[in-house]
Design an enzyme around this catalytic site. Structure first.
Site, short mmCIF file in Angstrom:
data_model
loop_
_atom_site.label_atom_id
_atom_site.label_comp_id
_atom_site.label_asym_id
_atom_site.label_seq_id
_atom_site.Cartn_x
_atom_site.Cartn_y
_atom_site.Cartn_z
N ASP A 171 0.72 -1.23 -0.03
CA ASP A 171 -0.20 0.03 -0.06
C ASP A 171 0.72 1.47 -0.07
O ASP A 171 1.82 1.45 0.70
CB ASP A 171 -0.73 -0.15 1.27
CG ASP A 171 -1.51 1.05 1.59
OD1 ASP A 171 -1.79 2.06 0.53
OD2 ASP A 171 -2.45 1.13 2.71
N HIS A 199 -3.83 4.45 6.81
CA HIS A 199 -2.60 3.78 5.95
C HIS A 199 -1.47 4.15 6.53
O HIS A 199 -1.34 5.22 7.36
CB HIS A 199 -2.64 4.63 4.70
CG HIS A 199 -3.99 4.43 3.56
ND1 HIS A 199 -4.23 3.52 2.97
CD2 HIS A 199 -5.14 5.07 3.78
CE1 HIS A 199 -5.36 3.22 2.38
NE2 HIS A 199 -5.94 4.13 2.79
#
Ligand SMILES: [Zn+2]
Ligand SMILES: [Zn+2]
Length: 563
Positions: A202, A376
């Site tokens: 990610d 994130h």
């Protein structure tokens, strides 16, 4: 463009990226082994301002359609819209099972049901740490922390080694539910079977230094707000899937002696699902229907609602505009936007913040208080992951191009040789063999699939027309001509939208008519009587006139009727 790729050599694994590499949204890739394909996530993207009338944007499914008989199933890392929002559309083309955590499946289910696609799939729940064989693939589902509970990283064991996809993740060391990213399991995967040959990770926050704060820090900020504004009604907008956020707001509200009301379709739905699953713990005695809140004092109420992205028809926007049946925002309100605007939504968020101010409320957003943290991983967490996994090859995924470039740099910083790091884009295919990793650029179609209403593909042409019409307007000229002589019988009539305001531009429009009249007379004089030639003349004359007199380029549509 063809979507057939060369057959794979025995044991090799190919990954085809259909979306999410070069934009935030529509995450989707395919992983292929021994002629079988698994789809990993199938998300949507919210439209940008230059996509007028578009409701959402999907990956191009051409490759999957052309290989539908080889698709084994869909693996869902988590149920955010950018990973699961395209499933209902994908199921039209391929009828396959979907694997994911119980919560991911429960959240994704609604959209599939609404689209009438539930009988095209089977929802197969997966437990934390579960190992499962799907077709020729050996999968292992690793718990990770993110801004929705029960997200997974997935390891794929193949004849050419292990591929690890982190999914969306952060390394939250004190998550609200105590379910941490399983670093021990990741470490094991990194050591076994010769280690991880390929890591896909990610990239969303690859430009952010440091560590992303724990979700549990938001709880403290919330408690502070409830103390500070004890006499006010608190309205908190968040993503309906962010159940840990909802949980923390509810806990702070209940501790402050308030009742909690859930508002907005997805918020009410998700609160019900997650309370049923035991993932959201709010006592029944603390929950009230929104209809009951007007009879309570402002300081006794906490409204948890949708609309943190400024969506015009969402609960929050309606409350701000006084169009919500039960809640009209006023001076007794403190509104908390507990979310970050997704790219494309910034102007809507600004608009709702403005109208909340106009309604008299105090507005608290992440710019003024710590009411939101990201889901994130930031740079240090991304480096931690790279250090832990020590992949032979690394491909950053999930992000705009610049995020992936920065992620690639981080990988080099922690010792992954630069020649083993590849930045890919949507449409690229990579093949992992015993010898290494090959990249095929633009291997399959991967453009945007625009969805407007129930029409699947709006198409680039339609969008270009809409943009032109929006910017320049349209002018229609209608004439009736004699079929034999080509001479004008009636008209020209001119109808316009978005070029000039016709009632105030009579003279201009009369001049435009003259220009058309003259050019048609010229054409007739040259003996042109056919429909196409006359149309061309009318369009050219009018276009030239409009450009000379107004320096604009509206769409000019000539209508020639022959009698
Ligand atoms: Zn996510
Ligand atoms: Zn995502």
């Amino acid at each position: 463009m063809t979507s057939t790729l060369a057959p794979l050599e025995q044991g090799a694994v190919r990954i085809v990226f259909l979306g999410g590499l070069g934009e935030i949204g529509r995450n989707c890739f395919c992983i292929e082994l021994e002629g079988r394909i698994l789809v990993v996530d199938c998300g949507l993207m919210f439209p940008e301002a230059d996509m007028p009338g578009v409701d959402l944007v999907l990956p191009d499914f051409t490759f999957l359609r052309d290989n539908a008989d080889r698709v084994e199933g869909v693996v869902l890392t988590h149920a955010h819209e950018d990973h699961a929002g395209g499933l209902a559309f994908l199921l039209r083309d391929v009828s396959v099972p979907i694997y994911g955590s119980r919560l991911s499946l429960a959240l994704a289910r609604n959209r599939i049901v609404e689209a009438g696609m539930l009988d095209r799939t089977e929802l197969i729940p997966i437990d934390d740490g579960e190992q499962r064989r799907i077709g020729p693939f050996e999968l292992e589902f690793v718990p990770v922390t993110h801004s929705v509970p029960h997200a997974f990283a997935v390891a794929y064991t193949t004849p050419v080694g292990t591929i690890l996809h982190t999914g969306d993740f952060k390394l939250d060391l004190s998550p609200v539910d105590g379910r941490t990213t399983d670093l021990a399991l990741l470490g094991e995967i990194a050591r076994e079977n010769g280690g991880v040959r390929l890591l896909l990770s990610d990239s969303t926050n690859a430009e952010r230094p440091g560590f992303t704060p724990s979700e549990s820090t938001v709880g403290g900020a919330m408690r502070g707000l409830f103390r500070e504004h004890a006499d006010k009604r608190l309205i908190v907008a968040s993503f309906a899937s962010h159940l840990h956020r909802v949980q923390q707001v509810a806990v702070a509200a209940v501790a402050a002696g308030r009742k909690v009301a859930f508002v907005g379709r997805s918020m009410t739905q998700n609160a019900a699902i997650s309370r049923e699953m035991g993932l959201l713990d709010v006592p029944d005695s603390a929950v009230v229907d929104i209809e009951e809140t007007p009879s309570l004092a402002p300081g006794e109420v906490c409204v948890i609602c949708t609309g943190s992205q400024g969506e015009p028809m969402s609960a929050l926007s309606l409350m701000a505009a006084h169009e919500h049946k039960w809640v009209k925002v006023n001076e007794d309100d403190v509104v908390v936007l507990s979310a970050h605007a997704i790219p494309g939504n910034e102007s809507n968020v600004n608009r709702v913040i403005d109208s909340l101010h106009r309604a008299g409320a105090e507005v608290i957003h992440e710019g003024v208080a710590k009411v939101h943290v990201s889901g994130h991983a930031s740079q240090e967490e991304l480096k931690f992951m790279l250090n832990l996994i020590q992949p032979e090859w690394f491909v950053p995924v999930h992000g705009e191009y610049r995020h992936m470039v920065h992620h690639a740099r981080l990988a080099s910083e922690v010792g992954v040789p630069p020649e083993r790091v590849t930045v890919c884009e949507d449409g690229d295919a990579i093949t992992l063999t015993r010898d290494g990793l090959d990249v095929e650029r633009k291997a399959v179609p991967a453009g945007y699939l625009y969805v407007d209403g129930i029409v699947g593909d709006v198409g680039h042409g339609v969008l270009r027309d809409r943009r032109n019409l929006a910017e320049e307007g349209v002018v229609v000229v209608i004439v009736t001509v004699d079929a034999e002589s080509g001479e004008l019988v009636t008209g020209p009539e001119i109808v316009t939208r978005g070029w000039v305001y016709a009632p105030e531009a009579e003279e201009l429009i009369e001049d435009a008519k003259s220009a058309v009249r003259e050019s048609l007379a010229d054409a007739a004089g040259e003996g042109a009587t056919d429909f196409d030639t006359l149309r061309r003349h009318a369009r050219r004359a009018l276009g030239k006139f409009i450009n000379e007199r107004t320096r604009r380029r509206p769409a000019v549509i000539p209508v020639v009727i022959e009698v």
